[in-house]
Design an enzyme around this catalytic site. Structure first.
Site, PDB file in Angstrom:
ATOM      1  CB  ALA A  55       1.871   5.134  -3.147  1.00  0.00           C
ATOM      2  CG  ASN A  56       3.218   0.050  -1.344  1.00  0.00           C
ATOM      3  OD1 ASN A  56       4.152   0.173  -0.557  1.00  0.00           O
ATOM      4  ND2 ASN A  56       3.395  -0.267  -2.624  1.00  0.00           N
TER       5      ASN A  56
END
Ligand code: C5P
Length: 220
Positions: free
Chosen positions: A29-30
């Site tokens: 993810a980020n």
């Protein structure tokens, strides 16, 4: 129905991060909070547009007054965008993960004694902005992309605009210390075929309203 310069127009807005599963419990993810995407969807709806808001798993809840489509992965986001077409406007504010697992594990990857960490084989995700920008049929009239940069912002974003084939790139400086990634303010440079226009640092809501206004002027 809302009145306004974008009444009768359909806008697709992508927002938030994507989650790419590694196994049933882990993902790539980020740090995208989804705030700028929320603000853009709200601002476009405020000018009368019908908004389809396609969001990854963001921390910020989606805005009211828009059609919300929740997705997890980049591939799901691309499918949702394609299904939401046709549109007059596409604003691609999502922080799409560049890579996914070539094959996500179907069971939890175990920590096996003496074997060391697993190596993850990654595959490139589809580029949603480029895909829509380069559609030969049914391309939205105005396609806007974002570029989170840390240096040579105008130069990099200008090249990105040409490479992806979108009409505008909204470039922002996400260097450490700016507080922009995850923060409530943004300082952007809007790049179009005529060049670059830098806007003073403002709240993400104000940046969104100014962008929506510029979009309305470009279409009418
Ligand atoms: O190449 P980069 O990720 O910096 O480009 C950013 C722009 O491209 C953003 O508008 C983002 O939403 C879009 N993008 C996309 N699909 C991807 C990667 C980026 O739509 N797989």
């Amino acid at each position: 129905l809302v009145d306004g310069p974008l009444a009768g127009r359909h806008a697709i807005v992508t927002s938030g991060p994507t989650h790419e599963p590694i196994d049933p419990v882990r993902y790539i993810a980020n740090r995208s909070s989804g705030q700028q995407g929320n603000a853009i969807a709200t601002a476009l709806a405020g000018l009368g547009a019908r908004v389809t808001f396609i969001t990854g798993p963001a921390i910020t809840p989606p805005p009211l007054g828009v059609t919300v489509v929740k997705v997890e992965t980049a591939q799901e986001m691309l499918n949702a965008v394609t299904s939401a077409l046709p549109a007059d406007i596409g604003v691609f504010a999502a922080a799409v993960a560049d890579w996914r697992m070539s094959e996500a594990a179907t069971g939890k990857i175990k920590k096996a004694k003496g074997e060391g960490p697993p190596s993850l084989t990654l595959t490139e995700n589809p580029d949603i902005l480029a895909t829509v920008s380069q559609m030969s049929e049914g391309r939205p009239e105005l396609v806007v992309g974002f570029a989170a940069e840390t240096d040579n912002i105008v130069e990099n974003a200008t090249r990105k605009r040409e490479r992806k084939g979108c009409d505008w790139i909204v470039a922002n400086d996400v260097s450490e210390g700016t507080g922009i990634m995850g923060g409530s303010e943004n300082a952007v440079t809007v790049i179009d075929a005529n060049g670059a226009e830098s806007w003073p640092r403002a709240t993400k809501d104000d940046v969104a309203r100014r962008l929506a206004q510029r979009i309305a002027e470009a279409l009418t």
